[in-house]
Design an enzyme around this catalytic site. Structure first.
Site, PDB file in Angstrom:
ATOM      1  N   HIS A 109       0.726  -1.251  -0.063  1.00 33.08           N
ATOM      2  CA  HIS A 109       0.128  -0.052   0.033  1.00 33.08           C
ATOM      3  C   HIS A 109       0.842   1.259   0.004  1.00 33.08           C
ATOM      4  CE1 HIS A 109       0.945  -0.393   4.229  1.00 33.08           C
ATOM      5  NE2 HIS A 109       0.525   0.779   4.510  1.00 33.08           N
TER       6      HIS A 109
ATOM      7  N   HIS B 218       1.193   3.893   1.962  1.00 30.62           N
ATOM      8  CA  HIS B 218       1.543   4.849   3.045  1.00 30.62           C
ATOM      9  C   HIS B 218       3.111   4.992   2.912  1.00 30.62           C
ATOM     10  CE1 HIS B 218      -2.078   4.194   5.734  1.00 30.62           C
ATOM     11  NE2 HIS B 218      -2.012   5.197   5.137  1.00 30.62           N
TER      12      HIS B 218
ATOM     13  N   ASP C 221       5.564   4.812   5.006  1.00 28.30           N
ATOM     14  CA  ASP C 221       6.648   3.906   5.704  1.00 28.30           C
ATOM     15  C   ASP C 221       6.634   2.456   5.023  1.00 28.30           C
ATOM     16  OD1 ASP C 221       4.078   3.165   6.452  1.00 28.30           O
ATOM     17  OD2 ASP C 221       4.680   2.359   8.607  1.00 28.30           O
ATOM     18  N   HIS C 222       5.960   2.360   3.840  1.00 32.74           N
ATOM     19  CA  HIS C 222       6.009   1.198   2.969  1.00 32.74           C
ATOM     20  C   HIS C 222       6.581   1.568   1.551  1.00 32.74           C
ATOM     21  CE1 HIS C 222       3.804  -1.643   5.650  1.00 32.74           C
ATOM     22  NE2 HIS C 222       3.495  -0.236   6.169  1.00 32.74           N
TER      23      HIS C 222
ATOM     24  N   HIS D  16      -7.635  -2.025   5.696  1.00 32.13           N
ATOM     25  CA  HIS D  16      -6.776  -0.871   6.182  1.00 32.13           C
ATOM     26  C   HIS D  16      -7.235   0.499   5.870  1.00 32.13           C
ATOM     27  CE1 HIS D  16      -3.072   0.436   8.198  1.00 32.13           C
ATOM     28  NE2 HIS D  16      -2.558   0.966   7.119  1.00 32.13           N
TER      29      HIS D  16
ATOM     30  N   ASP E  97      -0.328  -4.052   5.813  1.00 32.88           N
ATOM     31  CA  ASP E  97      -0.798  -3.441   6.907  1.00 32.88           C
ATOM     32  C   ASP E  97      -2.262  -3.736   6.962  1.00 32.88           C
ATOM     33  OD1 ASP E  97       1.531  -2.230   7.459  1.00 32.88           O
ATOM     34  OD2 ASP E  97       1.052  -0.215   7.562  1.00 32.88           O
TER      35      ASP E  97
ATOM     36  N   HIS F 286       6.298  -5.237  11.942  1.00 33.45           N
ATOM     37  CA  HIS F 286       5.393  -3.884  12.009  1.00 33.45           C
ATOM     38  C   HIS F 286       4.986  -3.399  13.247  1.00 33.45           C
ATOM     39  CE1 HIS F 286       2.719  -0.755  10.392  1.00 33.45           C
ATOM     40  NE2 HIS F 286       3.603  -0.629   9.529  1.00 33.45           N
TER      41      HIS F 286
END
Lengths: 317, 317
Positions: free
Chosen positions: B62, B64, B66-67, B140, B211, B269
């Site tokens: 996805h 976001h 941090d990914h 999510h 996530d 995570h």
């Protein structure tokens, strides 16, 4: 003021040097500014004395990834770690606003602090009562700005004891003397303000070249700087690579610093090709190349710092 | 196959855990795949056994940060370090193409290898003769995909010695036996192919949740998996935070793994809130919470690896 390096390599990170990021720390004010934000700058911060909450302004020189790709992550972490943090100002070249907008649209981050993004052009970028930031367009493959941070001269302190001894009554006459005016006492004595005010403190000047070939704009911007942080991606023996990629050699940076009357030169943004100590040209050789021209030269390392001392004028000047 | 973690934290990097990035290594093929690419993934790679030149595919769960925020830097470095490297395939959710395009426009990188970007939807994402990758939409705050990598069953090896002993002449009859067919020798003896072929090797299945809250889609995708890598951002005591942010607790992940018949569960995570060993709830407590439900659970650490052994079927199955 102290300059602390978070990344001193070029292109891609290595185990020894991260990509570009330089902190300028205002110790008394408890804040600091960041010049460029390559990927992993926020990771380096975790291992540095600088706190993300005290980051006050970010200046981006140009939009190449090794100066930019850590920006949005750092902005997000500043929010995540601090909640409602202090406002932040972000300065950079045209295109930075679109980059910021699209990344934020695709990968939404809710920043819990006010962020002002300002696209810069040559001239004054920021000014307050203590400092002025100006920039010039350097010479690179894409539009790249060099930034100068110049402190304003601080007027000298009012010498209260001297005024008392001269019989000046406290009150409005003190203010007049502080402003350097001439006053006349009740007994007719004439006093000059300049005799009751200490020496002014000259401001310091620090210049960050960003990525650039040696160029007139940076030389002019760096005129009489206390510290010039200049890129030296290559050694003179790799001049051809430097030309092809729009970068400087150590020798060229030192030459420019001499011509600009720079007091101290700090080189950064090194190609990894000189890191092999067994190789036929090392980082020591790179330093020697620059020092042969500008003796007061140092090489930046990740987490190294260069303090910029305030030069005290002598009584005669 | 080995799963090696490059980042096991959530949100922002800490000195102990980077943000998300997971390598799936195919040792015999000399290649590996990357699941998610948070900022600093390429930095972690420098300290890992995986080579950027052998990276074959990237799957983004996805968008976001941090990914995602390490993606373009990693793509650029793969080019810078290797010149004309092998082709690369990039899979991810809708929006990844726009993100990629605008970043590349603003901050141009000349990739010296072919890159194919494929927007995924539920179902089969990739398939070759050895493996099939499928995905499902997890639960999510933004569209987030869970990926399953499933090896195909390998047919057993042909037992040449057995065939020789049975008097089968080398030639086309060998081929027929290999294919499991029935053959008749010159003397009228009838032989069954299955008697001359070893046991088939079952394929392994690894699932990456990305996530997600605990959800049916991931449970179904993870059915009978040899390894489920599931997020466990929070402990059950912080269930409220998990719900608010669309994440899972360790207990929930373990429960889901049990229901799915997963052989081994690996949690990742993690929120940094449990890292304080002096605190009243530690990472050990998080692990205990999961193991109380699924005993075969481990916690991922940056640079930790989980090998997925090939399970040999017994003769009776």
């Amino acid at each position: 003021m102290i300059v602390t390096f978070l990344g001193t390599g070029s292109g891609a990170p290595t185990t020894r040097r991260n990509v570009s990021g330089i902190g300028l720390r205002f110790l008394q004010a408890g804040k600091w500014w960041l010049f460029d934000c390559g990927e992993g700058t926020q990771h380096q911060l975790l291992r540095s004395p600088m706190k993300i909450s005290q980051l006050d302004k970010i200046f981006i020189t140009h939009l190449h990834g090794d100066h930019l790709y850590g920006l949005i992550g750092l902005l997000a972490s500043r929010s995540l770690r601090n909640g409602e943090a202090a406002p932040l100002e972000l300065y950079g070249p045209p295109g930075l606003d679109r980059y910021f907008r699209v990344v934020m649209e695709t990968s939404p981050v809710h920043l819990q602090y006010p962020l002002q993004l300002k696209t810069v052009s040559e001239g004054i970028v920021y000014e307050d009562e203590d400092v002025i930031v100006t920039c010039r367009i350097a010479k690179h493959r894409v539009t790249s700005f060099a930034y100068a941070v110049t402190e304003k001269e601080k007027s000298g302190a009012f010498q209260v004891e001297l005024a008392k001894q001269a019989g000046v009554p406290s009150g409005p006459l003190y203010g007049a003397l502080k402003r350097g005016e001439q006053i006349t006492l009740a007994d007719g004595t004439v006093l000059e303000g300049k005799d009751f005010v200490g020496e002014p403190q000259p401001g310091r000047k620090i210049v960050f070249s960003g990525d650039t070939e040696p160029c007139v704009a940076v030389r002019e911007l760096a005129s009489e700087a206390d510290l010039l942080v200049h890129e030296a991606t290559y050694a003179q023996r790799d001049k051809e690579l430097a030309v092809r990629s729009g970068h400087s050699t150590a020798q060229e940076a030192a030459q420019l610093a001499m011509e600009a009357g720079v007091k101290q030169l700090c080189l950064t943004h090194f190609s990894p090709r000189y890191e092999d100590e067994e190789g036929d040209f090392s980082m020591d050789d790179l330093l020697a190349e620059a020092r042969a021209i500008h003796p007061c030269t140092v090489l930046a390392d990740d987490f190294s710092s260069v303090p910029i001392k305030r030069e005290r004028k002598t009584a005669d000047t």
